[in-house]
Design a protein around this motif. Structure first.
Motif, PDB file in Angstrom:
ATOM      1  N   HIS A 165       0.838  -1.196   0.000  1.00 41.92           N
ATOM      2  CA  HIS A 165       0.000   0.000   0.000  1.00 41.92           C
ATOM      3  C   HIS A 165       0.876   1.251   0.000  1.00 41.92           C
ATOM      4  O   HIS A 165       1.829   1.337   0.764  1.00 41.92           O
ATOM      5  CB  HIS A 165      -0.905  -0.012   1.238  1.00 41.92           C
ATOM      6  CG  HIS A 165      -1.749   1.219   1.338  1.00 41.92           C
ATOM      7  ND1 HIS A 165      -2.765   1.484   0.439  1.00 41.92           N
ATOM      8  CD2 HIS A 165      -1.718   2.266   2.198  1.00 41.92           C
ATOM      9  CE1 HIS A 165      -3.329   2.642   0.763  1.00 41.92           C
ATOM     10  NE2 HIS A 165      -2.718   3.141   1.827  1.00 41.92           N
ATOM     11  N   HIS A 223       1.124   5.693  -1.641  1.00 42.73           N
ATOM     12  CA  HIS A 223       0.496   6.857  -2.246  1.00 42.73           C
ATOM     13  C   HIS A 223       1.410   7.388  -3.349  1.00 42.73           C
ATOM     14  O   HIS A 223       2.493   6.842  -3.556  1.00 42.73           O
ATOM     15  CB  HIS A 223       0.240   7.907  -1.151  1.00 42.73           C
ATOM     16  CG  HIS A 223      -0.630   7.352  -0.065  1.00 42.73           C
ATOM     17  ND1 HIS A 223      -1.993   7.382  -0.116  1.00 42.73           N
ATOM     18  CD2 HIS A 223      -0.317   6.683   1.071  1.00 42.73           C
ATOM     19  CE1 HIS A 223      -2.486   6.770   0.950  1.00 42.73           C
ATOM     20  NE2 HIS A 223      -1.495   6.329   1.691  1.00 42.73           N
ATOM     21  N   GLU A 235      -1.329   6.007   8.234  1.00 44.38           N
ATOM     22  CA  GLU A 235      -2.401   5.089   7.819  1.00 44.38           C
ATOM     23  C   GLU A 235      -3.467   4.933   8.900  1.00 44.38           C
ATOM     24  O   GLU A 235      -4.637   4.757   8.602  1.00 44.38           O
ATOM     25  CB  GLU A 235      -1.818   3.732   7.410  1.00 44.38           C
ATOM     26  CG  GLU A 235      -0.967   3.781   6.137  1.00 44.38           C
ATOM     27  CD  GLU A 235      -1.717   4.297   4.921  1.00 44.38           C
ATOM     28  OE1 GLU A 235      -2.954   4.144   4.848  1.00 44.38           O
ATOM     29  OE2 GLU A 235      -1.060   4.898   4.045  1.00 44.38           O
ATOM     30  N   LEU A 281      -5.794   7.770   8.528  1.00 46.11           N
ATOM     31  CA  LEU A 281      -6.636   7.597   7.339  1.00 46.11           C
ATOM     32  C   LEU A 281      -7.720   6.551   7.590  1.00 46.11           C
ATOM     33  O   LEU A 281      -8.844   6.678   7.091  1.00 46.11           O
ATOM     34  CB  LEU A 281      -5.765   7.223   6.127  1.00 46.11           C
ATOM     35  CG  LEU A 281      -4.883   8.381   5.626  1.00 46.11           C
ATOM     36  CD1 LEU A 281      -3.817   7.877   4.663  1.00 46.11           C
ATOM     37  CD2 LEU A 281      -5.727   9.453   4.955  1.00 46.11           C
ATOM     38  N   HIS A 331      -8.588   3.221   0.280  1.00 48.35           N
ATOM     39  CA  HIS A 331      -8.459   4.635  -0.061  1.00 48.35           C
ATOM     40  C   HIS A 331      -7.290   4.830  -1.013  1.00 48.35           C
ATOM     41  O   HIS A 331      -6.380   4.014  -1.087  1.00 48.35           O
ATOM     42  CB  HIS A 331      -8.274   5.505   1.200  1.00 48.35           C
ATOM     43  CG  HIS A 331      -6.968   5.274   1.903  1.00 48.35           C
ATOM     44  ND1 HIS A 331      -6.856   4.535   3.051  1.00 48.35           N
ATOM     45  CD2 HIS A 331      -5.700   5.684   1.608  1.00 48.35           C
ATOM     46  CE1 HIS A 331      -5.582   4.502   3.439  1.00 48.35           C
ATOM     47  NE2 HIS A 331      -4.867   5.181   2.574  1.00 48.35           N
TER      48      HIS A 331
HETATM   49 ZN   LIG Z   1      -2.862   4.935   2.641  1.00 46.98          ZN
END
Ligand SMILES: [Zn+2]
Ligand SMILES: [Zn+2]
Length: 158
Positions: free
Chosen positions: A102, A104, A123, A126, A144
Motif C-alpha cells: 500500500h 500513495h 495510515e 486515514l 483509499h
Molecule cells: Zn494509505
C-alpha cells in the motif's frame, strides 16, 4: 517526515506473490508467456507507476507496441495490474496493491514525474477518517487512494 519510496524490485521473487499472480491469471484464462513475464518484471522493478511509452522504452523490442498494449490490457482485466490516471491525458500502470504494498503517489505538475511514497505513520489516521466517513454518510469504505500534486524537488531547484 521523510517519505520512504516503495521500491519493490524483488516482488516477483516472492513465491507468495507469484502464486497469487498465477491464481489471478488462471481465473482470467491467461497463461504465463514470455511477454507477460517481461511486462510484469518491468512494472515491478519501477519505483513508480509507468506509462506505456515508459514501459516500451524499458522493455525495448522484446515486446512490440501492439503486443504491449494487449498484454497490459489482459493483466489489468486479470486484476494483476491497475490502471491509474492523474489528469495527464494518459494512463499509468502498477501492480495491484494486494500484490505489492500500500502506498500513495507524488505527482509533479511541472515535469509530470510520479513517485511512490509510503506513509505508514499516517495510515491509522486515514483509517479513522474512513470510519468517520462511514458514520456520517453510511458509505462503507473498503480502500483509499491519496495522491499529492505539486512540484518535485528537481523542478523546485530550477
Ligand atoms: Zn494509505
Ligand atoms: Zn518535476
Amino acid at each position: 517526515v521523510s517519505p520512504v519510496v516503495a521500491l519493490r524490485p524483488g516482488v516477483l521473487q516472492d513465491p507468495a506473490v507469484v502464486t497469487e499472480i498465477e491464481r489471478r491469471m488462471a481465473r482470467a484464462g491467461l497463461r504465463w508467456t514470455r511477454a507477460r513475464r517481461t511486462v510484469l518484471e518491468s512494472v515491478a522493478a519501477a519505483p513508480a507507476p509507468r506509462s506505456v511509452p515508459e514501459l516500451q522504452e524499458a522493455i525495448g523490442r522484446d515486446v512490440p507496441l501492439s503486443s504491449l498494449y494487449r498484454v497490459i490490457g489482459d493483466l489489468v482485466a486479470a486484476r494483476i495490474l491497475i490502471k491509474l490516471e492523474f489528469a495527464e491525458g494518459f494512463a499509468r500502470f502498477e501492480l495491484d496493491e494486494e500484490l505489492a504494498a500500500h502506498h500513495h503517489h507524488l505527482v509533479c505538475t511541472r515535469c509530470g514525474a510520479v513517485a511512490d511514497v509510503e506513509l505508514h505513520e499516517f495510515e491509522g489516521a486515514l483509517t479513522d477518517a474512513a470510519r468517520t466517513v462511514q458514520r456520517r454518510t453510511g458509505f462503507a469504505v473498503s480502500m483509499h487512494r491519496l495522491d499529492f500534486f505539486g512540484v518535485c524537488s528537481t523542478c523546485a531547484r530550477d
